[in-house]
Design a protein around this motif. Structure first.
Motif, mmCIF file in Angstrom:
data_model
loop_
_atom_site.group_PDB
_atom_site.id
_atom_site.type_symbol
_atom_site.label_atom_id
_atom_site.label_comp_id
_atom_site.label_asym_id
_atom_site.label_seq_id
_atom_site.Cartn_x
_atom_site.Cartn_y
_atom_site.Cartn_z
ATOM 1 N N ILE A 106 -5.495 11.249 6.171
ATOM 2 C CA ILE A 106 -6.701 11.841 5.591
ATOM 3 C C ILE A 106 -6.343 12.706 4.390
ATOM 4 C CG2 ILE A 106 -8.618 13.425 6.008
ATOM 5 C CD1 ILE A 106 -8.655 12.462 8.904
ATOM 6 N N ARG A 107 -5.269 13.490 4.533
ATOM 7 C CA ARG A 107 -4.813 14.304 3.398
ATOM 8 C C ARG A 107 -4.325 13.415 2.257
ATOM 9 N NH1 ARG A 107 -5.565 17.691 -0.235
ATOM 10 N NH2 ARG A 107 -3.724 18.765 -1.068
ATOM 11 N N LEU A 108 -3.641 12.332 2.585
ATOM 12 C CA LEU A 108 -3.176 11.392 1.559
ATOM 13 C C LEU A 108 -4.358 10.776 0.818
ATOM 14 C CD1 LEU A 108 -0.799 9.873 0.256
ATOM 15 C CD2 LEU A 108 -1.027 8.160 2.064
ATOM 16 N N HIS A 109 -5.394 10.444 1.556
ATOM 17 C CA HIS A 109 -6.621 9.901 0.945
ATOM 18 C C HIS A 109 -7.206 10.886 -0.052
ATOM 19 C CE1 HIS A 109 -10.725 8.434 0.548
ATOM 20 N NE2 HIS A 109 -11.184 9.513 1.162
ATOM 21 N N GLN A 110 -7.246 12.166 0.316
ATOM 22 C CA GLN A 110 -7.786 13.189 -0.590
ATOM 23 C C GLN A 110 -6.950 13.299 -1.867
ATOM 24 O OE1 GLN A 110 -7.578 16.528 2.069
ATOM 25 N NE2 GLN A 110 -9.589 16.137 2.985
ATOM 26 N N GLN B 116 -7.433 10.185 -4.020
ATOM 27 C CA GLN B 116 -8.761 10.181 -4.631
ATOM 28 C C GLN B 116 -8.782 10.994 -5.925
ATOM 29 O OE1 GLN B 116 -11.035 7.700 -3.864
ATOM 30 N NE2 GLN B 116 -12.614 9.266 -3.618
ATOM 31 N N GLU B 117 -8.026 12.098 -5.938
ATOM 32 C CA GLU B 117 -7.965 12.912 -7.141
ATOM 33 C C GLU B 117 -7.249 12.183 -8.272
ATOM 34 O OE1 GLU B 117 -6.038 16.489 -5.965
ATOM 35 O OE2 GLU B 117 -7.690 17.176 -4.682
ATOM 36 N N ARG B 118 -6.302 11.355 -7.913
ATOM 37 C CA ARG B 118 -5.492 10.654 -8.914
ATOM 38 C C ARG B 118 -6.176 9.383 -9.406
ATOM 39 N NH1 ARG B 118 -0.315 10.795 -10.720
ATOM 40 N NH2 ARG B 118 0.688 8.837 -11.311
ATOM 41 N N ARG B 119 -6.669 8.570 -8.456
ATOM 42 C CA ARG B 119 -7.340 7.301 -8.812
ATOM 43 C C ARG B 119 -8.578 7.146 -7.944
ATOM 44 N NH1 ARG B 119 -2.420 3.118 -8.507
ATOM 45 N NH2 ARG B 119 -4.158 1.642 -8.395
ATOM 46 N N PRO B 120 -9.684 7.806 -8.329
ATOM 47 C CA PRO B 120 -10.894 7.843 -7.499
ATOM 48 C C PRO B 120 -11.439 6.449 -7.178
ATOM 49 C CG PRO B 120 -11.041 9.391 -9.326
ATOM 50 C CD PRO B 120 -9.840 8.542 -9.593
ATOM 51 N N ASP B 121 -11.813 6.271 -5.899
ATOM 52 C CA ASP B 121 -12.502 5.073 -5.421
ATOM 53 C C ASP B 121 -11.725 3.780 -5.660
ATOM 54 O OD1 ASP B 121 -14.687 6.699 -4.664
ATOM 55 O OD2 ASP B 121 -15.475 6.631 -6.715
ATOM 56 N N SER B 122 -10.422 3.892 -5.788
ATOM 57 C CA SER B 122 -9.590 2.703 -5.935
ATOM 58 C C SER B 122 -9.158 2.202 -4.558
ATOM 59 C CB SER B 122 -8.349 3.010 -6.774
ATOM 60 O OG SER B 122 -7.536 3.973 -6.116
ATOM 61 N N ARG B 123 -8.687 0.977 -4.500
ATOM 62 C CA ARG B 123 -8.163 0.456 -3.242
ATOM 63 C C ARG B 123 -6.966 1.287 -2.786
ATOM 64 N NH1 ARG B 123 -6.105 -5.787 -2.176
ATOM 65 N NH2 ARG B 123 -5.649 -5.533 0.051
ATOM 66 N N TYR B 124 -6.191 1.736 -3.756
ATOM 67 C CA TYR B 124 -5.022 2.577 -3.511
ATOM 68 C C TYR B 124 -5.395 3.856 -2.759
ATOM 69 C CZ TYR B 124 -1.573 6.116 -5.218
ATOM 70 O OH TYR B 124 -0.675 7.148 -5.360
ATOM 71 N N ALA B 125 -6.592 4.376 -3.036
ATOM 72 C CA ALA B 125 -7.021 5.640 -2.447
ATOM 73 C C ALA B 125 -7.858 5.479 -1.184
ATOM 74 C CB ALA B 125 -7.814 6.444 -3.477
ATOM 75 N N GLU C 188 -0.606 2.272 5.311
ATOM 76 C CA GLU C 188 0.688 2.521 4.679
ATOM 77 C C GLU C 188 1.490 3.585 5.428
ATOM 78 O OE1 GLU C 188 0.538 3.281 0.517
ATOM 79 O OE2 GLU C 188 -0.474 1.400 0.028
ATOM 80 N N VAL C 189 0.815 4.646 5.846
ATOM 81 C CA VAL C 189 1.521 5.705 6.580
ATOM 82 C C VAL C 189 2.062 5.167 7.902
ATOM 83 C CG1 VAL C 189 1.231 7.887 7.816
ATOM 84 C CG2 VAL C 189 0.314 7.634 5.505
ATOM 85 N N ALA C 190 1.254 4.402 8.617
ATOM 86 C CA ALA C 190 1.692 3.843 9.898
ATOM 87 C C ALA C 190 2.885 2.909 9.702
ATOM 88 C CB ALA C 190 0.540 3.097 10.569
ATOM 89 N N GLN C 191 2.831 2.059 8.676
ATOM 90 C CA GLN C 191 3.930 1.129 8.415
ATOM 91 C C GLN C 191 5.202 1.871 8.005
ATOM 92 O OE1 GLN C 191 1.898 -1.280 5.439
ATOM 93 N NE2 GLN C 191 1.758 -3.013 6.867
ATOM 94 N N ALA C 192 5.037 2.882 7.166
ATOM 95 C CA ALA C 192 6.207 3.642 6.700
ATOM 96 C C ALA C 192 6.869 4.382 7.848
ATOM 97 C CB ALA C 192 5.787 4.618 5.605
ATOM 98 N N GLU C 193 6.071 5.034 8.689
ATOM 99 C CA GLU C 193 6.635 5.768 9.819
ATOM 100 C C GLU C 193 7.325 4.821 10.794
ATOM 101 O OE1 GLU C 193 3.541 8.120 11.527
ATOM 102 O OE2 GLU C 193 3.591 9.630 9.915
ATOM 103 N N ALA C 194 6.722 3.643 11.027
ATOM 104 C CA ALA C 194 7.342 2.661 11.932
ATOM 105 C C ALA C 194 8.678 2.190 11.369
ATOM 106 C CB ALA C 194 6.395 1.484 12.145
#
Length: 273
Positions: free
Chosen positions: A208-212, A215-224, A232-238
């Motif tokens: 959720i914090r990553l999403h925020q 969003q500031e960097r690239r609003p409403d993008s797929r990336y955000a 991505e977080v789940a895959q990276a942690e795994a």
């Protein structure tokens, strides 16, 4: 509403020491509002007198006694500041007398010495480390043979500011590698990192914090998108768990804490400059 207590961090140098210690002290008192100001380079008696007048005026306007956290080493400057009527907190005072007794030597009041260029070798190491961090940011260069450590994690997890902090304060050559969607889909540590496994440390973050942040960097993008962040977080942690890479969440940790935990985990012993 309670009046904010004016607090001044006064120094004959940069004021970094006074401000750092002062903020640490103030956090111990909840429910009290403070308004802080830093007065650096108070390195002449005239400047100390001017600072005292500014402090006195702030106290009168607020209607409460101001607080001064001082790292000035010249007793004459300290006496001038005390003329403001403020509560004086000399951060060196509790330690100087015991050290003088133990070392059998009186101190030398060296104005502005704490953050000056005392050792050119260590100073240049910091500069070179900073250049290294910037050159090896976000996988820009993949030659990690000279790296002291390599931070890995998803984009915007806090890798770059941590590398810069480690370079600036500890002279550590810190690189960072962002795990791309392609890296995450492969479920394996990228080949360029495998030979440097002993230098790796992972940073993660609450989705959720990553999403925020994204969003500031690239609003409403797929990336955000929140779903993207969660995946991505789940895959990276795994991946990091499978690879045995120690990791730390940056969600609620200060950059100072993050840096300290990384240095401890990788057994890198560097003095803070």
């Amino acid at each position: 509403m309670a009046t904010a207590r004016p607090v001044f961090f006064v120094s004959d140098g940069t004021g970094i020491t006074a401000e750092t210690i002062g903020h640490s002290l103030l956090t111990q008192f909840s429910g009290i509002k403070f308004v802080t100001d830093r007065l650096p380079f108070v390195d002449t008696l005239d400047k100390a007198v001017d600072a005292a007048e500014r402090i006195r005026s702030a106290g009168e306007q607020a209607g409460v006694r101001p607080i001064v956290v001082s790292s000035c080493v010249d007793p004459a400057f300290t006496a001038a500041l005390a003329g403001s009527g403020a509560l004086m907190l000399d951060i060196f005072a509790p330690f100087i007398e015991p050290l003088e007794r133990e070392l059998g030597q009186t101190r030398q009041s060296r104005v502005g010495y704490a953050h000056g260029i005392v050792d050119f070798e260590t100073y240049h190491r910091r500069i070179n480390a900073m250049n290294y961090a910037l050159a090896h940011d976000d996988g820009a260069r993949l030659d990690y043979s000279d790296a002291d450590l390599i931070l890995v994690g998803v984009s915007r997890a806090g890798k770059t500011p941590t590398c810069v902090y480690l370079a600036l304060h500890y002279g550590v050559r810190a690189a960072n590698y962002p795990l791309t969607p392609e890296d995450l889909e492969s479920e394996r540590l990228p080949a360029v990192l495998r030979q440097h496994r002993h230098k790796l440390f992972g940073l993660t973050i609450d989705p959720i914090r990553l999403h925020q942040i994204r969003q500031e960097r690239r609003p409403d993008s797929r990336y955000a998108q929140l779903d993207t962040c969660k995946r991505e977080v789940a895959q990276a942690e795994a991946m990091m768990r499978r690879e045995g890479i120690e990791m730390l969440s940056t969600t609620h940790a200060s950059i100072e804490e993050i840096a300290s935990r990384i240095l401890e985990a990788l057994d890198i012993n560097r003095e803070m400059f």
